[in-house]
Write a protein that holds these residues in place. Structure first.
Motif, PDB file in Angstrom:
ATOM      1  N   PRO A   1      38.326  46.944  34.373  1.00 31.63           N
ATOM      2  CA  PRO A   1      38.207  46.151  35.607  1.00 31.63           C
ATOM      3  C   PRO A   1      39.534  45.961  36.332  1.00 31.63           C
ATOM      4  O   PRO A   1      40.609  45.958  35.719  1.00 31.63           O
ATOM      5  CB  PRO A   1      37.662  44.808  35.109  1.00 31.63           C
ATOM      6  N   SER A   2      39.420  45.811  37.636  1.00 29.29           N
ATOM      7  CA  SER A   2      40.562  45.518  38.500  1.00 29.29           C
ATOM      8  C   SER A   2      40.024  44.803  39.731  1.00 29.29           C
ATOM      9  O   SER A   2      38.812  44.783  39.987  1.00 29.29           O
ATOM     10  CB  SER A   2      41.292  46.805  38.902  1.00 29.29           C
TER      11      SER A   2
ATOM     12  N   PHE B   1      35.030  48.508  49.955  1.00 34.76           N
ATOM     13  CA  PHE B   1      34.271  49.266  48.951  1.00 34.76           C
ATOM     14  C   PHE B   1      32.886  49.635  49.485  1.00 34.76           C
ATOM     15  O   PHE B   1      32.449  50.788  49.378  1.00 34.76           O
ATOM     16  CB  PHE B   1      34.156  48.428  47.678  1.00 34.76           C
ATOM     17  N   ILE B   2      32.187  48.680  50.083  1.00 33.52           N
ATOM     18  CA  ILE B   2      30.842  48.925  50.617  1.00 33.52           C
ATOM     19  C   ILE B   2      30.895  49.960  51.735  1.00 33.52           C
ATOM     20  O   ILE B   2      30.054  50.877  51.803  1.00 33.52           O
ATOM     21  CB  ILE B   2      30.218  47.613  51.123  1.00 33.52           C
ATOM     22  N   GLU B   3      31.868  49.828  52.620  1.00 37.27           N
ATOM     23  CA  GLU B   3      31.983  50.798  53.725  1.00 37.27           C
ATOM     24  C   GLU B   3      32.215  52.203  53.197  1.00 37.27           C
ATOM     25  O   GLU B   3      31.654  53.182  53.721  1.00 37.27           O
ATOM     26  CB  GLU B   3      33.124  50.371  54.650  1.00 37.27           C
ATOM     27  N   ARG B   4      33.028  52.323  52.154  1.00 39.52           N
ATOM     28  CA  ARG B   4      33.291  53.642  51.572  1.00 39.52           C
ATOM     29  C   ARG B   4      32.034  54.208  50.906  1.00 39.52           C
ATOM     30  O   ARG B   4      31.747  55.403  51.001  1.00 39.52           O
ATOM     31  CB  ARG B   4      34.434  53.528  50.552  1.00 39.52           C
TER      32      ARG B   4
ATOM     33  N   TYR C   1      36.108  41.512  40.695  1.00 42.11           N
ATOM     34  CA  TYR C   1      36.876  41.964  39.526  1.00 42.11           C
ATOM     35  C   TYR C   1      35.939  42.769  38.633  1.00 42.11           C
ATOM     36  O   TYR C   1      35.116  42.221  37.909  1.00 42.11           O
ATOM     37  CB  TYR C   1      37.444  40.766  38.764  1.00 42.11           C
ATOM     38  N   ALA C   2      36.038  44.098  38.728  1.00 44.91           N
ATOM     39  CA  ALA C   2      35.167  44.986  37.963  1.00 44.91           C
ATOM     40  C   ALA C   2      35.775  46.385  37.984  1.00 44.91           C
ATOM     41  O   ALA C   2      36.793  46.630  38.637  1.00 44.91           O
ATOM     42  CB  ALA C   2      33.748  44.985  38.539  1.00 44.91           C
ATOM     43  N   ASP C   3      35.128  47.315  37.255  1.00 44.65           N
ATOM     44  CA  ASP C   3      35.564  48.707  37.258  1.00 44.65           C
ATOM     45  C   ASP C   3      35.003  49.361  38.521  1.00 44.65           C
ATOM     46  O   ASP C   3      33.802  49.631  38.611  1.00 44.65           O
ATOM     47  CB  ASP C   3      35.057  49.414  36.001  1.00 44.65           C
ATOM     48  N   GLU C   4      35.853  49.617  39.498  1.00 42.88           N
ATOM     49  CA  GLU C   4      35.397  50.107  40.798  1.00 42.88           C
ATOM     50  C   GLU C   4      34.684  51.446  40.687  1.00 42.88           C
ATOM     51  O   GLU C   4      33.671  51.679  41.366  1.00 42.88           O
ATOM     52  CB  GLU C   4      36.598  50.223  41.756  1.00 42.88           C
TER      53      GLU C   4
END
Length: 437
Positions: free
Chosen positions: A293-294, A301-304, A332-335
């Motif tokens: 996580p980071s 993130f959603i737009e990508r 905070y999670a593993d993107e």
């Protein structure tokens, strides 16, 4: 304090004794017909009695005033301690001290009740306390969250949530262990209920402990599927790999010979390799890497993810709508792992809408009252039938002709490893919810 009380008692008995002496002297003078002294003694007796009554009334009025003030949470009352008779001053000081002590006791009791309420609100188990009439005597935040209510004062309010749930809670008895499944805006809730009892101030109360066992059941189910998948893939790989290897060897030895044999061996080899590739896709379900996580911004993130989904699945007739609250929401999670989940859900939504002219996909991210981050992905494609919705997270289950039935299973496993959950909300429009605790 004790010396003051002793002095007050002595003064009280002195007045009583004085009144008794006046009474005796009045009788004595009356018997001996000393009318002059009789009149004086009688006046003194009357004055003594009036004095006693006035002191009693004054002290009673002060005590009642103090009690009423305490009942109304008024701690500003204060009896004068400067002017008056020494006896009145001592009584006033005693009453002021008693009032101060009682107020402190009441304040400490209120603080303890608030302390226990705060503890109950941090308990992960929902707690309800009901009387025999169905009125809610006490509840904590977890109970309100599980039931999907903001205000809860009587069990009849549960009829808005689920009538079966209301009936079971209404008719439960101490010692019962119940399990109720119902649906609300959070999705499916599998509620475990334990009932006990207590008597408080001569009133019989039922204590209900509520737990959502969906997560526990889901984890056991996923673990079972993982073990089964590992066994199946191991056995299939061990059996098919030698066959394909042997076929390739025989093909190299039979080149230029019998074409029918070569064709058969080629078919076996191709089928075997296809089966190995198919099994390998299922091994992904048991080989998800540990999350790293980071912190990252949800909006970017959603737009990508939307751009990536559009690129992988061209969809000119579908409109995307996003709502991020607040705009700088951070997760905070593993993107990379969460990206797999979101892309898979967007791909499924695009495929479900198909060529529908008014296609729409909504993505909403927000932080709820429990400080959990939710990401909702909704589409207006055909509704998922209830008989299918119950099985969509089961590995190998698919309704697509060329589907593997592994996408949603992997997505739910990723969310589980990330400390969250993935659920399907049963509404008119298909809505998947990613919840991060």
């Amino acid at each position: 304090m004790s010396s003051q009380i002793q002095q007050l008692v002595i003064r009280y008995w002195f007045r009583v004794l004085l009144t008794v002496l006046f009474c005796i002297s009045t009788v004595w003078f009356g018997i001996h017909q000393s009318y002059g002294w009789l009149g004086v003694s009688l006046c003194l007796l009357v004055l003594s009695i009036i004095w006693q009554i006035r002191l009693y009334q004054l002290h009673t009025k002060q005590v009642l005033f103090m009690i009423n003030a305490l009942e109304n949470n008024d701690n500003t009352f204060h009896f004068p301690e400067e002017n008056g008779t020494p006896e009145s001053l001592k009584i006033n000081r005693a009453l002021n001290r008693v009032g101060h002590i009682l107020y402190n006791v009441k304040a400490e009791t209120a603080q303890q009740e608030k302390y226990y309420e705060l503890i109950l609100d941090f308990v992960s188990t929902g707690l309800l306390v009901l009387n025999d009439n169905g009125a809610v005597y006490q509840k904590n935040k977890e109970a309100l969250r599980l039931l999907g209510l903001n205000i809860f004062t009587h069990i009849h309010q549960l009829s808005k949530v689920d009538t079966t749930l209301m009936e079971k809670i209404e008719n439960c008895r101490p010692g019962d262990k119940l399990q109720v499944i119902f649906h609300n805006e959070r999705g499916t809730v599998n509620l475990s209920i334990r009932v006990s009892e207590i008597n408080v101030r001569k009133e019989h109360l039922r204590i209900l402990a509520l737990n959502d066992i969906n997560t526990e059941l889901d984890e056991k189910e996923i673990d079972s599927w993982i073990r089964l998948t590992r066994v199946l893939t191991h056995e299939i790989m061990n059996s098919v790999t030698p066959i394909t290897s042997l076929c390739d060897t025989l093909l190299s030895m039979s080149e230029g010979k019998d074409e029918e044999i070569s064709h058969g061996l080629q078919t076996i080899s191709t089928t075997g390799k296809g089966l190995l590739s198919f099994v390998e896709s299922y091994r992904q379900f048991t080989r998800i890497p540990a999350p790293e996580p980071s912190l990252f911004y949800v909006k970017a993130f959603i737009e990508r993810m939307i751009e990536l989904a559009r690129h992988q699945n061209p969809c000119d007739t579908i409109c995307f709508h996003t709502e991020i609250s607040p705009a700088d929401l951070i997760l905070y999670a593993d993107e990379n792992l969460i990206a797999q989940v979101v892309i898979n859900l967007l791909k499924n939504a695009i495929q479900a809408i198909g060529s529908q002219p008014d296609g729409r996909i909504e993505l909403r991210a927000y932080c709820n009252d429990m400080e959990e981050i939710w990401i909702e992905i909704k589409n207006n494609g055909p509704e998922i039938p209830s008989e299918i919705a119950e099985h969509i997270f089961i590995p190998f289950f698919t309704t697509k002709e060329n589907g593997s039935g592994i996408g949603l299973s992997i997505s739910r496993q990723i969310m589980r490893l990330s400390g969250g959950s993935l659920t399907l909300l049963r509404e008119k429009e298909t809505t998947f919810i990613l919840k991060f605790k």
